[in-house]
Design a protein around this motif. Structure first.
Motif, short mmCIF file in Angstrom:
data_model
loop_
_atom_site.label_atom_id
_atom_site.label_comp_id
_atom_site.label_asym_id
_atom_site.label_seq_id
_atom_site.Cartn_x
_atom_site.Cartn_y
_atom_site.Cartn_z
N ALA A 206 0.86 -1.19 0.00
CA ALA A 206 0.00 0.00 0.00
C ALA A 206 0.89 1.24 0.00
CB ALA A 206 -0.91 0.01 1.22
N PHE A 207 0.30 2.38 -0.41
CA PHE A 207 1.07 3.63 -0.35
C PHE A 207 0.14 4.83 -0.28
CE2 PHE A 207 0.44 2.91 -4.88
CZ PHE A 207 0.14 4.17 -5.38
N THR A 208 0.70 5.92 0.25
CA THR A 208 0.02 7.21 0.26
C THR A 208 0.96 8.22 -0.39
OG1 THR A 208 0.94 7.95 2.38
CG2 THR A 208 -1.05 6.57 2.47
N ALA A 209 0.63 9.48 -0.29
CA ALA A 209 1.50 10.51 -0.87
C ALA A 209 2.80 10.66 -0.10
CB ALA A 209 0.76 11.84 -0.92
N SER A 210 2.84 10.14 1.13
CA SER A 210 4.04 10.35 1.95
C SER A 210 4.67 9.07 2.50
CB SER A 210 3.70 11.26 3.14
OG SER A 210 2.67 10.68 3.93
N THR A 211 4.00 7.93 2.32
CA THR A 211 4.54 6.67 2.84
C THR A 211 4.28 5.51 1.90
OG1 THR A 211 2.52 6.10 4.05
CG2 THR A 211 4.19 7.39 5.24
N PRO A 220 9.01 5.97 4.76
CA PRO A 220 8.72 7.35 4.37
C PRO A 220 9.13 7.63 2.92
CG PRO A 220 10.72 7.28 5.69
CD PRO A 220 10.15 5.89 5.71
N ILE A 221 8.39 8.52 2.28
CA ILE A 221 8.76 9.05 0.97
C ILE A 221 9.21 10.49 1.19
CG2 ILE A 221 8.01 9.61 -1.37
CD1 ILE A 221 5.79 7.53 -1.05
N SER A 222 10.47 10.77 0.92
CA SER A 222 10.98 12.12 1.16
C SER A 222 10.63 13.04 -0.01
CB SER A 222 12.49 12.09 1.36
OG SER A 222 13.14 11.77 0.15
N ARG A 223 10.66 14.33 0.22
CA ARG A 223 10.37 15.31 -0.84
C ARG A 223 11.31 15.13 -2.02
NH1 ARG A 223 9.52 21.07 2.35
NH2 ARG A 223 7.66 20.47 3.58
N LYS A 224 12.55 14.82 -1.72
CA LYS A 224 13.57 14.67 -2.76
C LYS A 224 13.19 13.61 -3.79
CE LYS A 224 18.48 13.42 -3.22
NZ LYS A 224 19.72 13.09 -2.46
N LYS A 226 9.94 12.15 -4.07
CA LYS A 226 8.50 11.97 -4.20
C LYS A 226 8.04 11.87 -5.66
CE LYS A 226 4.04 13.82 -2.75
NZ LYS A 226 3.33 14.82 -1.91
N ASN A 227 8.44 12.82 -6.50
CA ASN A 227 7.99 12.81 -7.89
C ASN A 227 8.42 11.54 -8.62
OD1 ASN A 227 6.76 15.30 -7.58
ND2 ASN A 227 8.50 16.45 -8.41
N MET A 228 9.65 11.13 -8.39
CA MET A 228 10.17 9.93 -9.04
C MET A 228 9.44 8.68 -8.54
SD MET A 228 14.13 8.69 -9.31
CE MET A 228 14.32 8.66 -7.53
N VAL A 229 9.15 8.64 -7.24
CA VAL A 229 8.44 7.49 -6.67
C VAL A 229 7.03 7.39 -7.26
CG1 VAL A 229 7.38 6.58 -4.57
CG2 VAL A 229 9.74 7.41 -4.52
#
Length: 237
Positions: A206-211, A220-224, A226-229
């Protein structure tokens, strides 16, 4: 690149045993077999050799004399029926001393000592094959080297000077950087989510905009990244 081995052994049965054992190792290739060391010397002048399996008692030139004749000998594992040569062999900095007859388990212990001499604790193999089948990493953890299939890896985490690789129920800790391992992995199967984490797309539950969730672990998904993820997850659907 496969590891090129040389068998220097005057006993046919002993050569057959080595041939069988080496054949069980995906990374190793027999570059040549010789009944005496003089023939091997001629071969080595024209060919690269990574590892030698060397008998001691041979006609014309003994294994010890052969090693002493080499200015830069390859890594060597001695195979002999005579225990008395062990000290002399280790004085020549051989990797291991296999006393005949030896089991595959004992043989593989010697192979592990070879892996410990490699410059890099992480090596990738069979990357041209589909990830779901045979691509794998060799990960060095203390005195052992583990074969870990990429399809089994769910999560890779940086731990200071080490990297922790989670593969099924097994966790391997190897001395490396996350960036070094990232460069080995296919980017359509693994994504960097954070300075400290790489996850397998196939193991994301599962995933959200931040994890991102991998099993019961939340990453965690960092800002650095995020777009690539998000792009990678969209392309993987």
């Amino acid at each position: 690149m496969r590891i090129k081995c040389l068998i220097i052994e005057d006993e046919p049965i002993a050569r057959e045993v080595l041939r069988d054992y080496i054949g069980k190792l995906d990374d190793f290739k027999i570059a040549g077999e010789f009944e005496n060391a003089l023939e091997a010397l001629s071969f080595m002048k024209q060919n690269r050799v990574d590892l030698i399996f060397l008998d001691i008692n041979m006609p014309q030139l003994s294994g010890i004399e052969f090693l002493r004749s080499l200015s830069h000998p390859p890594k060597t594992i001695i195979t002999t029926a005579h225990r008395k040569y062990a000290l002399e062999g280790f004085d020549l900095q051989v990797l291991d001393y296999l006393l005949k007859p030896y089991s595959f388990e004992r043989f593989f212990q010697a192979i592990e000592k070879y892996y410990e001499t490699l410059a890099y604790p992480v090596t990738l193999h069979n990357i041209d094959s589909p990830i779901s089948s045979t691509a794998y990493l060799y990960l060095k953890d203390n005195r052992k080297t583990y074969k870990v299939y990429l399809s089994d890896i769910s999560l890779i985490e940086s731990k200071g000077e080490y990297v922790q690789v989670r593969s099924g129920k097994k966790v391997v800790m190897t001395r490396s950087s996350l960036t070094a391992i990232e460069q080995l992995l296919p980017n359509d199967q693994f994504i960097r989510t954070h300075n400290s984490f790489i996850v397998s797309i196939d193991h994301i539950s599962a995933f959200t905009a931040s994890t991102i969730e991998v099993g019961e672990t939340e990453i965690p998904i960092s800002r650095k990244y995020k777009n690539m993820v998000m792009k990678s997850l969209k392309d993987a659907k």
